[in-house]
Every structure is written in C-alpha cells, then in structure tokens.
Design a protein around this motif. Structure first.
Motif, short mmCIF file in Angstrom:
data_model
loop_
_atom_site.label_atom_id
_atom_site.label_comp_id
_atom_site.label_asym_id
_atom_site.label_seq_id
_atom_site.Cartn_x
_atom_site.Cartn_y
_atom_site.Cartn_z
N ILE A 168 -69.84 98.95 -72.73
CA ILE A 168 -70.06 97.79 -73.61
C ILE A 168 -68.75 97.41 -74.30
O ILE A 168 -68.39 96.23 -74.38
CB ILE A 168 -71.15 98.08 -74.66
N GLN A 169 -68.02 98.42 -74.79
CA GLN A 169 -66.73 98.16 -75.45
C GLN A 169 -65.75 97.48 -74.50
O GLN A 169 -65.06 96.53 -74.88
CB GLN A 169 -66.13 99.48 -75.94
N ILE A 170 -65.70 97.95 -73.25
CA ILE A 170 -64.74 97.40 -72.28
C ILE A 170 -65.11 95.98 -71.91
O ILE A 170 -64.25 95.09 -71.83
CB ILE A 170 -64.68 98.31 -71.02
N ILE A 171 -66.41 95.73 -71.68
CA ILE A 171 -66.84 94.37 -71.32
C ILE A 171 -66.56 93.41 -72.48
O ILE A 171 -66.06 92.30 -72.27
CB ILE A 171 -68.35 94.36 -70.95
N MET A 172 -66.85 93.83 -73.72
CA MET A 172 -66.60 92.97 -74.89
C MET A 172 -65.10 92.69 -75.05
O MET A 172 -64.70 91.57 -75.38
CB MET A 172 -67.14 93.64 -76.15
N ALA A 173 -64.28 93.71 -74.80
CA ALA A 173 -62.82 93.53 -74.89
C ALA A 173 -62.34 92.51 -73.88
O ALA A 173 -61.49 91.66 -74.18
CB ALA A 173 -62.11 94.86 -74.69
N ASN A 174 -62.88 92.55 -72.67
CA ASN A 174 -62.49 91.58 -71.63
C ASN A 174 -62.99 90.18 -71.96
O ASN A 174 -62.28 89.20 -71.71
CB ASN A 174 -63.02 92.03 -70.27
N LEU A 175 -64.20 90.09 -72.50
CA LEU A 175 -64.73 88.77 -72.86
C LEU A 175 -63.92 88.12 -73.97
O LEU A 175 -63.81 86.90 -74.02
CB LEU A 175 -66.20 88.89 -73.28
N TYR A 176 -63.32 88.95 -74.84
CA TYR A 176 -62.45 88.39 -75.89
C TYR A 176 -61.26 87.65 -75.27
O TYR A 176 -60.79 86.66 -75.81
CB TYR A 176 -61.96 89.52 -76.80
N PHE A 177 -60.78 88.14 -74.13
CA PHE A 177 -59.65 87.49 -73.45
C PHE A 177 -60.09 86.36 -72.52
O PHE A 177 -59.24 85.71 -71.90
CB PHE A 177 -58.85 88.52 -72.64
N LEU A 178 -61.40 86.14 -72.41
CA LEU A 178 -61.91 85.11 -71.50
C LEU A 178 -62.61 83.95 -72.21
O LEU A 178 -62.33 82.78 -71.92
CB LEU A 178 -62.89 85.74 -70.50
N ILE A 179 -63.54 84.29 -73.11
CA ILE A 179 -64.39 83.25 -73.72
C ILE A 179 -63.59 82.28 -74.59
O ILE A 179 -63.68 81.06 -74.40
CB ILE A 179 -65.56 83.89 -74.51
N PRO A 180 -62.80 82.75 -75.58
CA PRO A 180 -62.04 81.78 -76.39
C PRO A 180 -61.10 80.90 -75.56
O PRO A 180 -61.10 79.67 -75.75
CB PRO A 180 -61.28 82.67 -77.38
N PRO A 181 -60.30 81.45 -74.62
CA PRO A 181 -59.43 80.57 -73.82
C PRO A 181 -60.21 79.56 -72.97
O PRO A 181 -59.70 78.47 -72.71
CB PRO A 181 -58.66 81.55 -72.91
N MET A 182 -61.42 79.92 -72.56
CA MET A 182 -62.23 79.00 -71.77
C MET A 182 -62.81 77.88 -72.64
O MET A 182 -62.81 76.70 -72.24
CB MET A 182 -63.38 79.76 -71.08
N LEU A 183 -63.28 78.21 -73.86
CA LEU A 183 -63.98 77.23 -74.69
C LEU A 183 -63.04 76.37 -75.56
O LEU A 183 -63.40 75.25 -75.91
CB LEU A 183 -64.99 77.94 -75.59
N ASN A 184 -61.87 76.90 -75.90
CA ASN A 184 -60.96 76.16 -76.79
C ASN A 184 -60.63 74.75 -76.29
O ASN A 184 -60.77 73.77 -77.03
CB ASN A 184 -59.67 76.94 -77.04
N PRO A 185 -60.18 74.59 -75.03
CA PRO A 185 -59.87 73.22 -74.57
C PRO A 185 -61.11 72.34 -74.49
O PRO A 185 -61.03 71.13 -74.72
CB PRO A 185 -59.26 73.43 -73.17
N ILE A 186 -62.27 72.93 -74.20
CA ILE A 186 -63.51 72.15 -74.13
C ILE A 186 -63.86 71.63 -75.53
O ILE A 186 -64.22 70.47 -75.70
CB ILE A 186 -64.66 73.02 -73.57
N ILE A 187 -63.74 72.51 -76.54
CA ILE A 187 -64.06 72.11 -77.92
C ILE A 187 -63.15 70.97 -78.37
O ILE A 187 -63.63 69.96 -78.91
CB ILE A 187 -63.91 73.32 -78.87
N TYR A 188 -61.86 71.10 -78.13
CA TYR A 188 -60.93 70.06 -78.58
C TYR A 188 -61.10 68.77 -77.80
O TYR A 188 -60.95 67.67 -78.34
CB TYR A 188 -59.49 70.56 -78.49
N ALA A 189 -61.43 68.88 -76.50
CA ALA A 189 -61.65 67.68 -75.69
C ALA A 189 -62.90 66.93 -76.15
O ALA A 189 -62.95 65.70 -76.15
CB ALA A 189 -61.76 68.05 -74.22
N VAL A 190 -63.93 67.68 -76.56
CA VAL A 190 -65.18 67.05 -77.01
C VAL A 190 -65.03 66.45 -78.40
O VAL A 190 -65.50 65.34 -78.68
CB VAL A 190 -66.33 68.10 -76.99
#
Length: 310
Positions: free
Chosen positions: A272-294
């Motif tokens: 769980i710790q490893i998956i969460m650590a990887n998602l930290y490097f994936l989810i924000p970079p994926m959503l940031n441009p979408i949030i600003y574009a919207v």
C-alpha cells in the motif's frame, strides 16, 4: 527527503524489487500506471506547446504554469520508466549512480515544485490585492529570475544530503519501484536514525515554510475579497484562486501522506505504501494541466483551438 552516497561492497548495481507480494498482478498494475503517465505527459506538453506558440499567453501566470508543467514532467519521468521496466520486463537492476541521480532529481524537483506554488500564490495576491502595480512588479524577466531562485533553493536544500555517507552491506535489495530514500537507508549497516530525522526536518522546513507563505498570501487575498462590494468581482477573484488551491491540495496532501507513512507507517502494508508513493508521482502531474485548462478560460480556449486542428 533524504539522499545518500553509497559505499558498497559491490559498487555496480542496486536491485529494485518493485511491489513485493503483488508480482502476479504487475501487468494489471502497469495498465493504470502507464495510462496516467501518458495522460500526464500529453497534458503538460500541451500546456508548454500552447503557451510557447501563443504570444498572448506570454504573461507571468502562464510562465509559472510552464514551470509547473516542467516539474510535473520531471517528477513522473524520474520514476515511471523504471517502474514500468520492472512491471513489463522484470528489469530490476539500477546502477548506483543512477539510483543517486534519481533521488537527487526527485527531491530537487519536489522542492522546486513547492517553491513554484508559493510564487503562484504571490502572483494571485498581486493580481487581486494590487492589480494596478501587477504588470510593473511581475514582469516576465522577474518571473524568470524567480524561477531560477526556486531551482537554486531546491539544489541547496538537497545538496547537503547528497554529501552524507552511509556504509552499505552485501544486501543491495530495495523493496520499492524507485530509490526511495528511507528504503535505501534501511539497507545500510550503520545507524540511520540521524539520517531519518535529518530528512524529515528538511522536508518539514521546506514544506512548512512554503505552506506558511501560501497561507499568508491567501489570508491577505481573502481580506481583500471581503472588502469588495461587487458580487461579480467576488466571484472573479475566487475563480482566480480555485485552480491554484486544487493543485496545492493535490500536491501537498499525498506528499505528506507518502512521506509520513514511509517513516512512521509500520502498521500500513508495504505494498500500500509503495502504490501510494507511486500515485503521488502520477496523479498530481496528470490532473494539474487538466485543472488549469478547465478553470482558466484563456488557456482553455487556446488548447481547444489547437485540439480542433488535430
């Protein structure tokens, strides 16, 4: 947020085990991971392309968005290619210098990302609280200088940790998908207590100071907004800040969770710790441009224009 030089009996490679216990599910895990990574690259490169091509977007706010996009690309690319190599091809070895370089980039870019969020909060403060002087205070050249200062600050915070040394035993196996510093420290023969505390203190100083500056900016913004009598002006001011607040929550919440669970989360399963650590490097970079574009009409319109041409 700690990194170490290596003193190994075999100085060639370190073995990254991926996600211990979930080896049978690697292909299934790799599907969302690779999709998130591709979407994050497409979104951030789209922001960079549109801002570079459109002269009307050559403004401080959009230059800061470009810096944020570059840190997002660097963060996810520091981790994901190696993780996907483990999932798809079982390539678990990484050179010692590669491991050290990965840790340096991860922590330097994370510190720079946080500093850029502070600069964006200052940008919003000036735009709302001092609009008449905004153009003279925040010029494009000044934004470039602030970006350079963010980079220098990040390197200076990480560099002392890179100069630390720990003795390493014959066991060069790290139960992770990347060179996570606490996992790396655990394969040391020496006492790592000082290094754990050092890394935690540096992380808290960087993040704590940045969060205080952001909170100060937004408290001044809220005070200025409450003094505005026009409801339309209220709405416009709040809309200006919404995207930045969402990005901050996306960035700091998983960072703090991942950092604290690696240090104090003995009761949380390792996978769980490893998956969460990887998602930290994936989810924000994926959503940031979408949030600003919207949320940013000018950027949304320009992105729409280039998307329709494809």
């Amino acid at each position: 947020m700690a990194a170490f030089n290596f003193t190994l009996s075999d100085p060639s490679t370190v073995i990254l085990m991926g996600i211990p216990g979930l080896e049978a599910a690697y292909i299934w895990i790799s599907i969302p991971f690779s999709m998130f990574y591709i979407i994050s690259l497409l979104g951030n490169f789209m922001v960079l392309f549109v801002v570079c091509k459109e002269q009307t977007l050559h403004k401080p706010m959009y230059l800061l968005l470009c810096m944020l996009a570059l840190t997002d690309i660097s963060t996810s690319t520091s981790v994901m290619p190696k993780a996907l190599c483990i999932f798809w091809f079982n390539l678990k070895g990484i050179m010692v210098h590669g491991c050290l370089t990965q840790m340096f980039f991860l922590h330097a870019v994370s510190a720079m990302h946080s500093a850029i969020l502070v600069t964006m909060a200052f940008d919003h403060y000036l735009a709302i609280c001092n609009p008449l002087r905004y153009a003279t205070i925040l010029t494009n050249i000044r934004i470039a200088k602030l970006g350079l200062m963010c980079l220098i600050r990040a390197v200076l915070f990480v560099l002392p940790l890179l100069l630390s040394r720990l003795p390493f035993c014959a066991n060069h196996i790290i139960p992770h998908t990347y060179c996570e510093p606490i996992a790396v420290a655990k394969i040391s023969c020496g006492d790592i207590t000082v290094y754990r505390i050092h890394g935690l203190v540096i992380a808290l100083i960087v993040i704590g100071l940045d969060l205080m500056l952001i909170a100060l900016s937004y408290s001044l913004i809220m005070r200025a907004v409450l003094r505005i009598s026009s409801k339309k002006a209220h709405q416009k001011a709040l809309n200006t800040c919404t995207a930045h607040i969402c990005v901050m929550l996306l960035s700091y919440t998983p960072f703090l969770f991942s950092n604290l669970t690696h240090r104090f989360g003995q009761g949380i399963a390792l996978h769980i710790q490893i998956i969460m650590a990887n998602l930290y490097f994936l989810i924000p970079p994926m959503l940031n441009p979408i949030i600003y574009a919207v949320k940013t009409k000018e950027l949304r319109d320009k992105v729409g224009k280039y998307t329709c041409r494809m």
